[in-house]
Design a protein around this motif. Structure first.
Motif, short mmCIF file in Angstrom:
data_model
loop_
_atom_site.label_atom_id
_atom_site.label_comp_id
_atom_site.label_asym_id
_atom_site.label_seq_id
_atom_site.Cartn_x
_atom_site.Cartn_y
_atom_site.Cartn_z
N ALA A 76 0.82 -1.21 0.00
CA ALA A 76 0.00 0.00 0.00
C ALA A 76 0.86 1.26 0.00
O ALA A 76 0.42 2.33 -0.45
CB ALA A 76 -0.93 -0.01 1.21
N ASP A 77 2.09 1.17 0.49
CA ASP A 77 2.99 2.32 0.58
C ASP A 77 3.95 2.42 -0.61
O ASP A 77 4.78 3.33 -0.66
CB ASP A 77 3.77 2.24 1.90
N LEU A 78 3.86 1.51 -1.58
CA LEU A 78 4.80 1.49 -2.71
C LEU A 78 4.83 2.81 -3.47
O LEU A 78 5.90 3.38 -3.70
CB LEU A 78 4.47 0.35 -3.67
N ALA A 79 3.68 3.32 -3.87
CA ALA A 79 3.63 4.53 -4.70
C ALA A 79 4.23 5.72 -3.95
O ALA A 79 4.98 6.52 -4.54
CB ALA A 79 2.20 4.83 -5.12
N ASN A 80 3.91 5.84 -2.65
CA ASN A 80 4.46 6.95 -1.86
C ASN A 80 5.98 6.88 -1.77
O ASN A 80 6.68 7.91 -1.88
CB ASN A 80 3.89 6.94 -0.44
N ARG A 81 6.51 5.68 -1.55
CA ARG A 81 7.96 5.53 -1.41
C ARG A 81 8.70 5.72 -2.73
O ARG A 81 9.80 6.26 -2.77
CB ARG A 81 8.30 4.17 -0.80
N ILE A 82 8.10 5.27 -3.82
CA ILE A 82 8.73 5.50 -5.13
C ILE A 82 8.79 6.99 -5.41
O ILE A 82 9.81 7.53 -5.84
CB ILE A 82 7.98 4.74 -6.24
N ALA A 83 7.69 7.71 -5.12
CA ALA A 83 7.65 9.16 -5.34
C ALA A 83 8.68 9.89 -4.48
O ALA A 83 9.23 10.91 -4.90
CB ALA A 83 6.24 9.69 -5.04
N ALA A 84 8.97 9.36 -3.29
CA ALA A 84 9.93 10.00 -2.39
C ALA A 84 11.38 9.65 -2.73
O ALA A 84 12.31 10.21 -2.15
CB ALA A 84 9.63 9.60 -0.95
N ASN A 85 11.59 8.76 -3.67
CA ASN A 85 12.95 8.31 -4.00
C ASN A 85 13.27 8.51 -5.48
O ASN A 85 13.93 7.68 -6.11
CB ASN A 85 13.11 6.83 -3.62
N THR A 86 12.86 9.64 -6.03
CA THR A 86 13.11 9.90 -7.46
C THR A 86 14.54 10.32 -7.76
O THR A 86 14.91 10.49 -8.91
CB THR A 86 12.14 10.98 -7.97
N ASP A 87 15.35 10.47 -6.72
CA ASP A 87 16.75 10.86 -6.92
C ASP A 87 17.65 9.69 -7.31
O ASP A 87 18.83 9.86 -7.54
CB ASP A 87 17.30 11.53 -5.66
N VAL A 88 17.10 8.48 -7.40
CA VAL A 88 17.88 7.31 -7.79
C VAL A 88 18.28 7.47 -9.26
O VAL A 88 17.43 7.73 -10.11
CB VAL A 88 17.06 6.01 -7.57
N PRO A 89 19.58 7.38 -9.59
CA PRO A 89 20.05 7.67 -10.95
C PRO A 89 19.83 6.53 -11.96
O PRO A 89 20.78 5.99 -12.53
CB PRO A 89 21.55 7.94 -10.73
N TYR A 90 18.57 6.18 -12.18
CA TYR A 90 18.21 5.15 -13.16
C TYR A 90 17.05 5.68 -13.99
O TYR A 90 16.25 6.48 -13.49
CB TYR A 90 17.79 3.85 -12.46
N PRO A 91 16.90 5.21 -15.21
CA PRO A 91 15.78 5.68 -16.05
C PRO A 91 14.41 5.26 -15.50
O PRO A 91 13.44 5.97 -15.64
CB PRO A 91 16.02 5.05 -17.41
N VAL A 92 14.35 4.11 -14.85
CA VAL A 92 13.08 3.61 -14.30
C VAL A 92 13.31 3.26 -12.83
O VAL A 92 14.32 2.65 -12.48
CB VAL A 92 12.58 2.36 -15.07
#
Length: 114
Positions: A76-92
């Motif tokens: 349930a928290d996946l989308a929130n955590r992905i949005a908070a970790n956009t600084d990861v240097p990968y295309p996806v």
């Protein structure tokens, strides 16, 4: 006097004349095997994944510093955590929930005959 097979201190069988009055070692008087384990709760953690184009060749970029009681709460928290970790240097960027914590199984062990 005949010989009889009796357990030795190492659990092996040894020969001793029948009728001998010696007591078996104290360790052999009780054959109770109990396994007591401290049960630790299972919990779930989330790994942030960095992936190549097309979501291939994903690699763990970091672990989210949170624990979840159930897999459903983690997902349930996946989308929130992905949005908070956009600084990861990968295309996806992706995420994966994983089970953690010690998992113990209680087994009963019977004495073996040697």
């Amino acid at each position: 006097m005949a010989d009889a097979a009796v357990p030795s201190e190492k659990g092996n069988l040894s020969r001793r004349p029948t009728g001998a009055k010696s007591e078996p070692p104290a360790a052999l008087m009780c054959f109770s095997f109990q396994v007591e384990a401290v049960m630790q709760p299972v919990f779930f953690v989330m790994a942030i994944l960095g992936c190549g184009d097309g979501s291939v060749d994903c690699t763990e970029a970091r672990m989210v510093p949170a624990r979840y009681e159930t897999m459903a709460k983690c997902r349930a928290d996946l989308a929130n955590r992905i949005a908070a970790n956009t600084d990861v240097p990968y295309p996806v960027i992706g995420a994966d929930c994983r089970r953690m914590g010690a998992q113990m199984v209680k087994t009963e062990r019977k004495p073996t005959k040697g």
